[in-house]
Design a protein around this motif. Structure first.
Motif, PDB file in Angstrom:
ATOM      1  N   ALA A 145     -18.556  23.818 -12.715  1.00  0.00           N
ATOM      2  CA  ALA A 145     -18.612  23.624 -14.164  1.00  0.00           C
ATOM      3  C   ALA A 145     -17.785  24.696 -14.847  1.00  0.00           C
ATOM      4  N   ALA A 146     -17.342  24.384 -16.054  1.00  0.00           N
ATOM      5  CA  ALA A 146     -16.546  25.346 -16.819  1.00  0.00           C
ATOM      6  C   ALA A 146     -17.325  26.635 -17.053  1.00  0.00           C
ATOM      7  N   ALA A 147     -18.632  26.532 -17.164  1.00  0.00           N
ATOM      8  CA  ALA A 147     -19.456  27.724 -17.369  1.00  0.00           C
ATOM      9  C   ALA A 147     -19.352  28.678 -16.186  1.00  0.00           C
ATOM     10  N   ASP A 148     -19.008  28.139 -15.009  1.00  0.00           N
ATOM     11  CA  ASP A 148     -18.914  28.970 -13.808  1.00  0.00           C
ATOM     12  C   ASP A 148     -17.570  29.668 -13.687  1.00  0.00           C
ATOM     13  N   ILE A 149     -16.480  28.997 -14.088  1.00  0.00           N
ATOM     14  CA  ILE A 149     -15.151  29.577 -13.839  1.00  0.00           C
ATOM     15  C   ILE A 149     -14.294  29.723 -15.086  1.00  0.00           C
ATOM     16  N   LEU A 158      -1.674  16.980  -9.314  1.00  0.00           N
ATOM     17  CA  LEU A 158      -0.537  16.241  -8.761  1.00  0.00           C
ATOM     18  C   LEU A 158      -1.051  15.400  -7.598  1.00  0.00           C
ATOM     19  N   GLY A 159      -1.204  14.103  -7.828  1.00  0.00           N
ATOM     20  CA  GLY A 159      -1.679  13.231  -6.772  1.00  0.00           C
ATOM     21  C   GLY A 159      -3.134  13.438  -6.439  1.00  0.00           C
ATOM     22  N   LEU A 160      -3.994  13.398  -7.439  1.00  0.00           N
ATOM     23  CA  LEU A 160      -5.432  13.608  -7.235  1.00  0.00           C
ATOM     24  C   LEU A 160      -6.258  12.423  -7.707  1.00  0.00           C
ATOM     25  N   VAL A 161      -6.092  12.025  -8.970  1.00  0.00           N
ATOM     26  CA  VAL A 161      -7.039  11.088  -9.575  1.00  0.00           C
ATOM     27  C   VAL A 161      -6.990   9.703  -8.948  1.00  0.00           C
ATOM     28  N   GLU A 162      -5.857   9.369  -8.281  1.00  0.00           N
ATOM     29  CA  GLU A 162      -5.763   8.040  -7.666  1.00  0.00           C
ATOM     30  C   GLU A 162      -6.665   7.907  -6.436  1.00  0.00           C
ATOM     31  N   HIS A 163      -7.263   9.008  -6.000  1.00  0.00           N
ATOM     32  CA  HIS A 163      -8.161   8.967  -4.841  1.00  0.00           C
ATOM     33  C   HIS A 163      -9.622   8.747  -5.237  1.00  0.00           C
ATOM     34  N   PHE A 164      -9.874   8.444  -6.509  1.00  0.00           N
ATOM     35  CA  PHE A 164     -11.241   8.224  -6.995  1.00  0.00           C
ATOM     36  C   PHE A 164     -11.335   6.844  -7.647  1.00  0.00           C
ATOM     37  N   THR A 165     -12.484   6.213  -7.457  1.00  0.00           N
ATOM     38  CA  THR A 165     -12.621   4.842  -7.961  1.00  0.00           C
ATOM     39  C   THR A 165     -12.699   4.791  -9.479  1.00  0.00           C
ATOM     40  N   SER A 166     -13.243   5.827 -10.113  1.00  0.00           N
ATOM     41  CA  SER A 166     -13.385   5.834 -11.566  1.00  0.00           C
ATOM     42  C   SER A 166     -12.437   6.855 -12.181  1.00  0.00           C
ATOM     43  N   LEU A 167     -11.449   6.378 -12.929  1.00  0.00           N
ATOM     44  CA  LEU A 167     -10.516   7.293 -13.587  1.00  0.00           C
ATOM     45  C   LEU A 167     -11.210   8.153 -14.632  1.00  0.00           C
ATOM     46  N   THR A 168     -12.108   7.553 -15.391  1.00  0.00           N
ATOM     47  CA  THR A 168     -12.762   8.332 -16.452  1.00  0.00           C
ATOM     48  C   THR A 168     -13.666   9.417 -15.873  1.00  0.00           C
ATOM     49  N   ASP A 169     -14.300   9.145 -14.735  1.00  0.00           N
ATOM     50  CA  ASP A 169     -15.141  10.172 -14.120  1.00  0.00           C
ATOM     51  C   ASP A 169     -14.316  11.381 -13.695  1.00  0.00           C
ATOM     52  N   ILE A 170     -13.211  11.145 -12.979  1.00  0.00           N
ATOM     53  CA  ILE A 170     -12.426  12.271 -12.481  1.00  0.00           C
ATOM     54  C   ILE A 170     -11.662  12.957 -13.617  1.00  0.00           C
ATOM     55  N   LEU A 171     -11.129  12.181 -14.574  1.00  0.00           N
ATOM     56  CA  LEU A 171     -10.446  12.807 -15.708  1.00  0.00           C
ATOM     57  C   LEU A 171     -11.416  13.604 -16.570  1.00  0.00           C
ATOM     58  N   GLY A 172     -12.643  13.105 -16.685  1.00  0.00           N
ATOM     59  CA  GLY A 172     -13.658  13.847 -17.426  1.00  0.00           C
ATOM     60  C   GLY A 172     -13.954  15.188 -16.793  1.00  0.00           C
ATOM     61  N   ARG A 173     -13.923  15.227 -15.450  1.00  0.00           N
ATOM     62  CA  ARG A 173     -14.144  16.500 -14.757  1.00  0.00           C
ATOM     63  C   ARG A 173     -12.976  17.453 -15.007  1.00  0.00           C
ATOM     64  N   LEU A 174     -11.755  16.926 -15.001  1.00  0.00           N
ATOM     65  CA  LEU A 174     -10.609  17.779 -15.297  1.00  0.00           C
ATOM     66  C   LEU A 174     -10.678  18.294 -16.731  1.00  0.00           C
ATOM     67  N   ALA A 175     -11.036  17.400 -17.654  1.00  0.00           N
ATOM     68  CA  ALA A 175     -11.034  17.752 -19.078  1.00  0.00           C
ATOM     69  C   ALA A 175     -12.049  18.837 -19.410  1.00  0.00           C
ATOM     70  N   GLN A 176     -13.142  18.912 -18.635  1.00  0.00           N
ATOM     71  CA  GLN A 176     -14.152  19.933 -18.939  1.00  0.00           C
ATOM     72  C   GLN A 176     -13.594  21.345 -18.788  1.00  0.00           C
ATOM     73  N   PHE A 177     -12.535  21.492 -17.966  1.00  0.00           N
ATOM     74  CA  PHE A 177     -11.954  22.817 -17.745  1.00  0.00           C
ATOM     75  C   PHE A 177     -10.854  23.162 -18.755  1.00  0.00           C
ATOM     76  N   ALA A 178     -10.504  22.218 -19.614  1.00  0.00           N
ATOM     77  CA  ALA A 178      -9.528  22.490 -20.670  1.00  0.00           C
ATOM     78  C   ALA A 178     -10.248  23.139 -21.846  1.00  0.00           C
TER      79      ALA A 178
END
Length: 269
Positions: A109-113, A122-142
């Protein structure tokens, strides 16, 4: 709940066979590498980040490169211990100070790091079935107004056809994503899209030649031909002025966008 189409064991195997450079001074030199550099530096110039996070950083050469190029503090996350070790070695070899965090993005979680001005994959999100789930995880660190950049292989193209013929088992570990689908997922995650497009004109390197091939015995014939064609193509394209590509031939598609400012959010409410 996340659904990872590849899994940690796949990446452990990939990184176990990775060939690492012995000298520093890595630069993007091939046309394919310069295609990636194009959209990375577009985002960097727009954001001017003080700190950068790469998610899925196993064996990354781009993280130290961006550290040198921008002077920003660099961080990486990966769940493969071997991938993290290689990423740390790359930072040391290039003389860049950075931090590599070995962990699962769905458990961190962003609170941790902390949060970052630029978060990219680069070449990550296509390995997950839900784009919004994985993009949401990336967005939490922005951080506030932070930018998220995502690149995926353009598999609705000749590259996807080649991968389907050569290594269908490996291709099944990827989602085939359209540009419009990735843009929509960004907006569904509350990100304001700044730019999106296709990068590069063509690349044999999108297919992972020699890995999970359908007919391994044919590689003695296929690989020498592919390597020769790849060198010729890279050399030829390197002589052309770089330009954005097209859906049929481009090896990559990318999107980047930012979290809306708190002021803008408050106004819309």
């Amino acid at each position: 709940m996340r659904s990872d189409l590849t899994g940690k064991s796949h990446w452990d195997q990939v990184y176990a066979h990775a060939v690492c450079g012995e000298r520093g001074g890595w630069q993007p030199t091939t046309y394919t590498e310069k295609s990636i550099e194009f959209f990375l530096m577009q985002a960097v110039q727009a954001v001017r980040p003080r700190n950068i996070l790469e998610v899925g950083c196993g064996n990354s050469v781009w993280l130290p490169y961006l550290g040198q190029k921008t002077g920003a503090k660099v961080f990486g996350i990966d769940y493969s211990e071997e991938g993290c070790r290689l990423a740390k070695d790359n930072l040391v070899r290039e003389g860049v100070t950075g931090e590599i965090i070995c962990g699962d993005i769905f458990e961190l979680a962003a609170a941790d790091i902390g949060t970052f001005d630029l978060v990219y994959s680069l070449g990550l999100v296509e390995h997950f079935t839900s784009l919004t789930d994985i993009l949401g995880r990336l967005a939490q660190f922005a951080g506030p107004c932070g930018t998220v950049l995502t690149e995926v292989p353009n598999l609705y193209s000749v590259h996807g056809c080649l991968a389907g013929l050569y290594q269908p088992a490996l291709l099944s570990k990827h989602r085939t994503i359209r540009r419009s689908e990735l843009v929509k997922a960004y907006r569904d995650c509350g990100l304001d899209v700044s730019d999106h497009g296709y990068a590069g004109l063509f690349s044999f390197g999108i297919v992972a030649w020699g890995l999970d091939q359908r007919f391994p015995r044919l590689d003695a014939l296929i690989l020498p031909v592919v390597r020769t064609l790849s060198k010729m193509t890279e050399k030829l394209l390197a002589k052309t002025a770089y330009q954005k590509g097209c859906s049929l031939l481009s090896p990559f598609l990318y999107v980047y966008g930012s979290k809306p400012s708190p002021r803008a959010r408050g106004t819309s409410d």
